[in-house]
Design a protein around this motif. Structure first.
Motif, short mmCIF file in Angstrom:
data_model
loop_
_atom_site.label_atom_id
_atom_site.label_comp_id
_atom_site.label_asym_id
_atom_site.label_seq_id
_atom_site.Cartn_x
_atom_site.Cartn_y
_atom_site.Cartn_z
N ASP A 692 0.83 -1.20 0.00
CA ASP A 692 0.00 0.00 0.00
C ASP A 692 0.87 1.26 0.00
O ASP A 692 2.01 1.26 0.47
N GLY A 789 -0.99 -2.16 -4.18
CA GLY A 789 -2.07 -2.25 -3.20
C GLY A 789 -2.96 -1.03 -3.25
O GLY A 789 -3.33 -0.55 -4.32
N GLU A 790 -3.30 -0.49 -2.09
CA GLU A 790 -4.11 0.72 -2.00
C GLU A 790 -3.25 1.94 -2.29
O GLU A 790 -2.05 1.97 -1.99
N GLU A 816 -5.25 -2.10 -6.04
CA GLU A 816 -6.54 -2.01 -5.35
C GLU A 816 -7.16 -0.63 -5.51
O GLU A 816 -8.37 -0.49 -5.66
N SER A 817 -6.35 0.42 -5.44
CA SER A 817 -6.79 1.78 -5.76
C SER A 817 -5.58 2.57 -6.22
O SER A 817 -4.42 2.17 -5.98
N GLN A 835 -7.87 -2.23 -12.04
CA GLN A 835 -8.21 -2.21 -10.62
C GLN A 835 -8.90 -3.51 -10.22
O GLN A 835 -9.82 -3.97 -10.88
N PHE A 836 -8.40 -4.10 -9.12
CA PHE A 836 -9.04 -5.30 -8.58
C PHE A 836 -10.51 -5.03 -8.26
O PHE A 836 -10.89 -3.92 -7.90
N SER A 841 -6.94 -8.96 -4.01
CA SER A 841 -5.64 -8.32 -3.90
C SER A 841 -4.60 -9.36 -4.28
O SER A 841 -4.91 -10.57 -4.32
#
Length: 911
Positions: A692, A789-790, A816-817, A835-836, A841
């Motif tokens: 992330d 990740g995020e 993820e973002s 994007q997931f 993830s």
């Protein structure tokens, strides 16, 4: 400028100064949107932009309607708009890659059989060379000439290239070295407040707006010009006439009342606002100033506030047009016809600041200017304001955190070892151990101020506080005070006009007498170009783990930024920089301790040498003239004899020399005149598994180049010794260096190689640098993907975070973002952002980095389409998941289908 369809019929005319202009009327827009009088002025600039470029495709009526909705919800449900600034501003570090791309596009145009001269910026671009001068020499009359000579020696290859660009491209101007800081040149000369352009026989008038490749582009917000800093790819999009994607922002109103008290400066106001707005939380938002106190600020004070917008965290810090705007335009030598247009346009469009009028904001704060007191900020962040009377005590508290232990003290001077002694006459530091400096007659200690720099666009645009510094120097000199011998002093004005008025007022002689000689016109200390400390002082600091300090009139003081020898950095007004240089130590309380003794042995305090507001105002009034601006900017693009002597090779296309600074990038190799369908991504290998909040600072090359890194190896193979590596920033025009530094940050963590840091990965089980593995995959024809990740790609919008990614062979990034601008940049370079969905993830999918990845349906992609991704595990099993293609608009799809925004524009021009 090519306007849109004007389906709302808002185009009308305006007469000003005996000339007619075509404008897009905000009053006419009210027929659709309702009363706009309460809309923040900064948003009216954006709305006018939508009206002017509305074409039903990139700018739709829905985007226009959103401004009416904004008045109802304060921007709480923002939509994305396509914004086209009037112009682009660049500095040399971030501007060189953009010009490299233009030059490469000309080569590609020639290969496609087209006319290379068609490749030009489609909106005006100004590049100011201001980031390359370093303070190698100081404290002497020769310092300026010697520093400029060294600057040209270091940067000859870059300057040759930029000078070629100056002559080769239309709509592209270069302000040569030794002229000033880009933001001050923008404020004093380039900015017009109301911009004009001719199109099909008409002259259009519209707000002066820009994006810049330096975050402090916001300085010109003080002149009612809407601008902010962007990454290189957004700037390139802007200069090629493409829209910059952005959300209609929330706008925080800061109401100012009262008047600054005696003894407080614009810098003190800025540091107060920085803390207020950081505490409030304004990241990604506009800040707009209003209230009766605005009328009590000079335009230079407003520009000082606007400059610090990045330190607030806001996108911009805006002031509407008023009589003070017109005064400044006249004072700096703008044409009277332009000033008449600025007034007429602002009043016609509802952009004029009316006393008592309060727009509707998302939220508001209030500051009574009379409560502002002298302050500094530090030791590591601009928002960490310290009231001046508490600075000494606060430093003692901060040292323990900085060095991991308390200040070393001694009870009696005779307890100190022979190599340590108490500095005679130093106040507030009698109990602190001093360490001898190479046999000199002084010592340094925890808290010694070793750099005092009047520098940076923040304050050197403001005659009042520069004159205040000169008067402090004059009064100190008259009292016989001297700067402490361990302090490296420097004066780096933001423009040559500053030198003119300091000399005319006679205070430059006083500054020179204290060691604040001119060292150059550029950012210098504020961006880390402070140059080396004298070797004995540097050695003493490092041998004894001392917390040495700097005091500078800049805007940034992040850890490690100013000098590798200095661990505590403080932002202060120019007169306080002079005062701290006299004190020589952060332990001296400037509000009560003496700075030294006069010729009669009497203590001299800061109050004894601090000028009154009346003294400062008289000096400014008598010595700052519009003629100075007219003369200095009359031939601003000509440059000195060094610039004029630079040989330029190449005509319409650049004759790429053998250079380790500037290289022809491979973006257009094998490019056809028509785009092929995007290739499906089949059996791609994973280059990195990232966690992330991996920022663009983690991804993009930055800072020093290590000798044993792939970039260091490349430079050594090209006969560049380590002492001449320079930084990644200076070599941004060479893709070979930059791609070797992508994903190579010393703190990045690739979970393919657990429990490690740095830019490494695995290839067939072997651990190696990411660049080396990417080249092995390229040799095999294997596509690559990166997982995140995020908040993937948050932080500063670095163009090389996307450029390096594509050059390493990465076809897609799956996260993820994602941060909005980095997503846009990836598309701009032809990389697919995915994007997931459904809570997936890479961790939940059990990825280790050995898998193969296939993305299906890329060749038939549509905006916001869901795609199937097949993961083939090392044990022979496979799994299908669904991801969302984060190509959100038709324009973005066109960029991606063409292989990137540069390819898209090139094909359009070739056709």
């Amino acid at each position: 400028m090519q306007p849109g369809h004007d389906s709302l019929k808002t185009k009308t005319s305006l007469s000003a100064g005996g000339k007619n202009y075509a404008i897009y009327s905000l009053k006419k827009a009210e027929e659709r949107l309702g009363d706009l009088s309460k809309l923040p002025v900064s948003l009216k600039y954006l709305l006018e932009n939508m009206l002017r470029f509305e074409d039903g495709r990139s700018v739709t009526t829905d985007m226009i309607d959103a401004f009416g909705t904004w008045l109802k919800n304060g921007g709480k449900n923002p939509i994305e708009i396509a914004y086209r600034p009037a112009r682009v501003l660049m500095q040399d570090f971030t501007g060189v890659p953009a010009v490299v791309d233009l030059a490469a596009m000309r080569d590609a145009m020639k290969t496609l059989g087209g006319d290379p001269q068609k490749i030009n910026p489609l909106v005006p671009v100004d590049l100011v060379i201001d980031h390359s001068v370093m303070v190698d020499y100081f404290g002497s009359e020769e310092a300026f000439e010697k520093n400029v000579e060294r600057e040209y020696d270091r940067n000859k290859e870059r300057y040759q290239f930029l000078k070629w660009g100056q002559s080769a491209f239309e709509n592209f101007r270069v302000v040569p070295p030794g002229t000033g800081i880009c933001h001050q040149v923008n404020l004093e000369y380039l900015g017009q407040t109301t911009w004009t352009a001719d199109y099909e026989g008409e002259t259009y008038a519209y707000p002066d707006t820009l994006v810049g490749t330096d975050s402090h582009t916001t300085m010109v917000n003080g002149l009612s010009i809407l601008g902010w800093g962007v990454g290189g790819i957004e700037a390139e999009a802007g200069m090629l006439g493409q829209p910059v994607s952005m959300l209609i922002p929330e706008v925080i109103g800061l109401k100012l009342t009262g008047k600054l008290p005696e003894g407080a400066t614009a810098t003190d106001l800025v540091l107060t606002c920085t803390k207020m707005l950081r505490d409030k939380g304004v990241v990604g938002k506009f800040v707009e100033f209003f209230g009766p106190g605005v009328g009590n600020l000079s335009l230079e004070d407003r520009a000082t506030l606007g400059n610090m917008s990045p330190e607030f965290g806001s996108t911009c810090a805006f002031f509407p047009v008023d009589d003070e705007t017109l005064r400044y335009l006249r004072a700096t030598g703008r044409e009277e016809s332009r000033i008449e247009l600025v007034e007429a346009y602002a009043k016609e469009q509802g952009l004029w600041r009316e006393e008592g009028h309060e727009p509707h904001f998302t939220d508001t704060l209030e500051l009574d200017l009379s409560t502002v007191v002298p302050a500094i900020s530090g030791p590591k962040r601009p928002q960490d304001k310290i009231v001046l009377s508490e600075a000494s005590a606060q430093f003692r508290k901060d040292v323990e955190n900085i060095k991991g232990g308390p200040i070393e003290k001694t009870k009696r001077a005779d307890d100190v070892e022979e190599a340590e002694f108490i500095a005679e006459g130093a106040n507030g530091i009698e109990d602190i151990v001093h360490y001898d400096v190479g046999g000199a007659e002084y010592g340094v200690h925890d808290g010694s101020i070793v750099i005092a720099a009047i520098t940076s666009c923040t304050n050197t645009s403001n005659p009042a506080i520069l004159m205040a510094a000169g008067l402090v120097a004059r009064k100190a000199r008259a009292k016989g005070l001297k700067v402490k011998p361990w302090v490296k002093t420097s004066l780096a004005p933001g423009s040559q006009v500053v030198t003119d008025y300091l000399e005319r007022a006679g205070v430059q002689d006083d500054l020179d007498a204290l060691g604040f000689n001119l060292v150059g016109y550029g950012c210098t200390t504020c961006i880390g170009n402070s140059g080396p400390l004298p070797e004995p002082i540097s050695k003493t600091i490092n041998d004894n783990n001392l917390v040495a300090c700097s005091v500078l009139s800049g805007n940034r003081n992040f850890e490690g930024r100013i000098s590798p020898d200095v661990r505590a950095n403080y932002l202060a007004s120019p007169p306080l920089v002079v005062a701290y240089a006299l004190a020589g130590s952060m332990h001296v309380d400037l509000t009560k301790d003496p700075l030294g003794k006069d010729d009669q042995g009497n203590d001299v305090f800061l109050k004894d040498i601090w000028p009154t507001s009346q003294e400062i105002a008289e000096l400014v009034r008598e010595n700052v003239t519009s003629q100075m601006f007219a003369e200095r900017y009359g031939e601003v693009f000509k440059g000195d004899e060094r610039w004029q002597a630079i040989d330029v090779s190449g005509g319409d296309t650049y004759s790429w020399p053998s250079s380790t600074y500037v290289q022809n990038p491979p973006y257009f190799e094998g490019m056809d005149s028509r785009p092929a369908d995007p290739e499906p991504i089949e059996n791609a290998r994973i280059l990195a598994l990232l966690g992330d909040s991996v920022t663009t600072d983690h991804i993009s090359p930055a800072g020093a180049i290590k000798e044993d890194s792939p970039a260091g190896t490349y430079l050594q193979e090209h006969q560049v010794p380590e002492r001449e590596f320079n930084s990644y920033g200076s070599r941004r025009g060479n893709h070979e260096v930059m791609m070797r530094g992508t994903f190579a940050n010393i703190r990045i963590k690739n979970h393919m190689v657990p429990n490690t840091e740095g830019g490494i990965t695995k290839y067939d089980g072997e651990t190696m640098p990411i660049y080396d593995a990417a080249m092995k995959h390229r040799a095999n024809g294997t596509p690559l993907v990166v997982f995140g990740g995020e908040l993937y790609g948050n932080g500063s919008s670095r163009d090389w975070a996307a450029k390096g990614t594509v050059l390493l062979g990465v076809k897609a990034v799956i996260f993820e973002s994602v941060e909005r601008i980095h997503r846009s940049n990836l598309i701009g370079m032809g990389v697919l952002p995915l994007q997931f969905k459904d809570g997936d993830s890479w961790e939940s999918l059990g990825l280790s980095g050995d898998e193969q990845i296939s993305v299906h349906g890329v060749e038939n992609l549509e905006p916001q389409q869901e795609l199937k991704v097949t993961i083939s595990y090392g044990d022979g099993q496979s799994k299908d998941i669904t991801v969302l293609a984060r190509i959100d608009t038709q324009d973005e799809l066109d960029y991606y289908r063409n292989g990137g925004i540069l390819h898209y524009v090139l094909r359009k021009l070739a056709a």
